[in-house]
Scaffold this motif. Structure first.
Motif, PDB file in Angstrom:
ATOM      1  N   TYR A  99       2.091  12.626   7.947  1.00  0.00           N
ATOM      2  CA  TYR A  99       2.508  11.316   8.452  1.00  0.00           C
ATOM      3  C   TYR A  99       2.581  11.363   9.971  1.00  0.00           C
ATOM      4  O   TYR A  99       2.849  12.351  10.572  1.00  0.00           O
ATOM      5  CB  TYR A  99       3.875  10.898   7.886  1.00  0.00           C
ATOM      6  N   MET A 126       0.836  -1.178   0.000  1.00  0.00           N
ATOM      7  CA  MET A 126       0.000   0.000   0.000  1.00  0.00           C
ATOM      8  C   MET A 126       0.883   1.244   0.000  1.00  0.00           C
ATOM      9  O   MET A 126       1.897   1.292   0.681  1.00  0.00           O
ATOM     10  CB  MET A 126      -0.897   0.030   1.241  1.00  0.00           C
ATOM     11  N   VAL A 158       1.123   5.008   1.092  1.00  0.00           N
ATOM     12  CA  VAL A 158       0.590   6.077   1.937  1.00  0.00           C
ATOM     13  C   VAL A 158       1.371   7.327   1.552  1.00  0.00           C
ATOM     14  O   VAL A 158       2.607   7.340   1.620  1.00  0.00           O
ATOM     15  CB  VAL A 158       0.756   5.753   3.433  1.00  0.00           C
ATOM     16  N   ARG A 184       1.267  11.880   1.331  1.00  0.00           N
ATOM     17  CA  ARG A 184       0.638  13.139   1.741  1.00  0.00           C
ATOM     18  C   ARG A 184      -0.100  13.787   0.569  1.00  0.00           C
ATOM     19  O   ARG A 184       0.333  13.704  -0.585  1.00  0.00           O
ATOM     20  CB  ARG A 184       1.680  14.127   2.268  1.00  0.00           C
ATOM     21  N   SER A 185      -1.158  14.487   0.902  1.00  0.00           N
ATOM     22  CA  SER A 185      -1.985  15.139  -0.121  1.00  0.00           C
ATOM     23  C   SER A 185      -1.214  16.219  -0.874  1.00  0.00           C
ATOM     24  O   SER A 185      -1.436  16.405  -2.074  1.00  0.00           O
ATOM     25  CB  SER A 185      -3.256  15.723   0.504  1.00  0.00           C
ATOM     26  N   PRO A 245      -3.377  -0.341  -3.214  1.00  0.00           N
ATOM     27  CA  PRO A 245      -4.207   0.760  -2.747  1.00  0.00           C
ATOM     28  C   PRO A 245      -3.359   1.997  -2.466  1.00  0.00           C
ATOM     29  O   PRO A 245      -2.182   1.885  -2.113  1.00  0.00           O
ATOM     30  CB  PRO A 245      -4.841   0.245  -1.457  1.00  0.00           C
ATOM     31  N   VAL A 246      -3.975   3.171  -2.603  1.00  0.00           N
ATOM     32  CA  VAL A 246      -3.335   4.435  -2.291  1.00  0.00           C
ATOM     33  C   VAL A 246      -4.141   5.108  -1.179  1.00  0.00           C
ATOM     34  O   VAL A 246      -5.354   5.289  -1.328  1.00  0.00           O
ATOM     35  CB  VAL A 246      -3.280   5.362  -3.523  1.00  0.00           C
ATOM     36  N   THR A 247      -3.460   5.454  -0.097  1.00  0.00           N
ATOM     37  CA  THR A 247      -4.086   6.192   0.997  1.00  0.00           C
ATOM     38  C   THR A 247      -3.443   7.581   1.035  1.00  0.00           C
ATOM     39  O   THR A 247      -2.224   7.684   1.192  1.00  0.00           O
ATOM     40  CB  THR A 247      -3.894   5.476   2.344  1.00  0.00           C
ATOM     41  N   VAL A 248      -4.272   8.600   0.868  1.00  0.00           N
ATOM     42  CA  VAL A 248      -3.790   9.981   0.891  1.00  0.00           C
ATOM     43  C   VAL A 248      -4.081  10.554   2.275  1.00  0.00           C
ATOM     44  O   VAL A 248      -5.218  10.489   2.759  1.00  0.00           O
ATOM     45  CB  VAL A 248      -4.471  10.812  -0.212  1.00  0.00           C
ATOM     46  N   VAL A 249      -3.043  11.101   2.910  1.00  0.00           N
ATOM     47  CA  VAL A 249      -3.148  11.647   4.266  1.00  0.00           C
ATOM     48  C   VAL A 249      -2.695  13.094   4.275  1.00  0.00           C
ATOM     49  O   VAL A 249      -1.970  13.537   3.388  1.00  0.00           O
ATOM     50  CB  VAL A 249      -2.317  10.807   5.265  1.00  0.00           C
TER      51      VAL A 249
END
Length: 137
Positions: A137, A1, A3, A5-6, A130-134
């Motif tokens: 961190y 995956m 993760v 940053r936006s 999958p890509v999770t944009v946060v």
């Protein structure tokens, strides 16, 4: 995956939009062993093509040396597809040489909405992740 940053996603998408109709390319570097993308580096598409990208060899050498000095690696290698979906082409797969990198593709074929997807490419095998944009961190 993956993760990420936006602000880094926004930077990749902005670069892809700015270079459209040519493919954009670059990396997001991060600390060696962390799998955490941190430093956005837009690079020149030496091909200046809407269907193919290639890092400029002199620029790539400079960027890779700077990463070595900073104890960084290319956590993300990204480029855009201007007329097709965000899926690696046969050429993309054959040129994928960083087995630990996330290969991010951004499709700019729709001027209103971008498509962003991430893959692992190891020895010619493509695996979407999958890509999770946060926000941070």
């Amino acid at each position: 995956m993956l993760v990420i940053r936006s602000d880094l996603v926004d930077a990749m998408v902005a670069h892809a939009r700015a270079d459209h109709p040519d493919e954009a390319c670059g990396i997001v570097a991060g600390p060696d062993g962390s799998d955490r993308p941190e430093r956005f580096v837009a690079m020149l598409n030496a091909e200046r093509s809407p269907t193919f990208y290639r890092f400029d060899s002199a620029e790539q050498l400079k960027v890779w040396r700077a990463m070595d000095e900073a104890d960084e690696v290319p956590v993300v290698i990204y480029h855009s597809h201007t007329g097709t979906e965000a899926y690696p082409s046969r050429t993309d797969i054959s040129f994928a040489s960083e087995p630990d990198a996330h290969y991010v593709l951004i499709s700019t074929r729709d001027p209103e909405v971008h498509e962003l997807r991430s893959y692992r490419i190891v020895e010619g095998v493509v695996t979407e992740e999958p890509v999770t944009v946060v926000d941070r961190y």
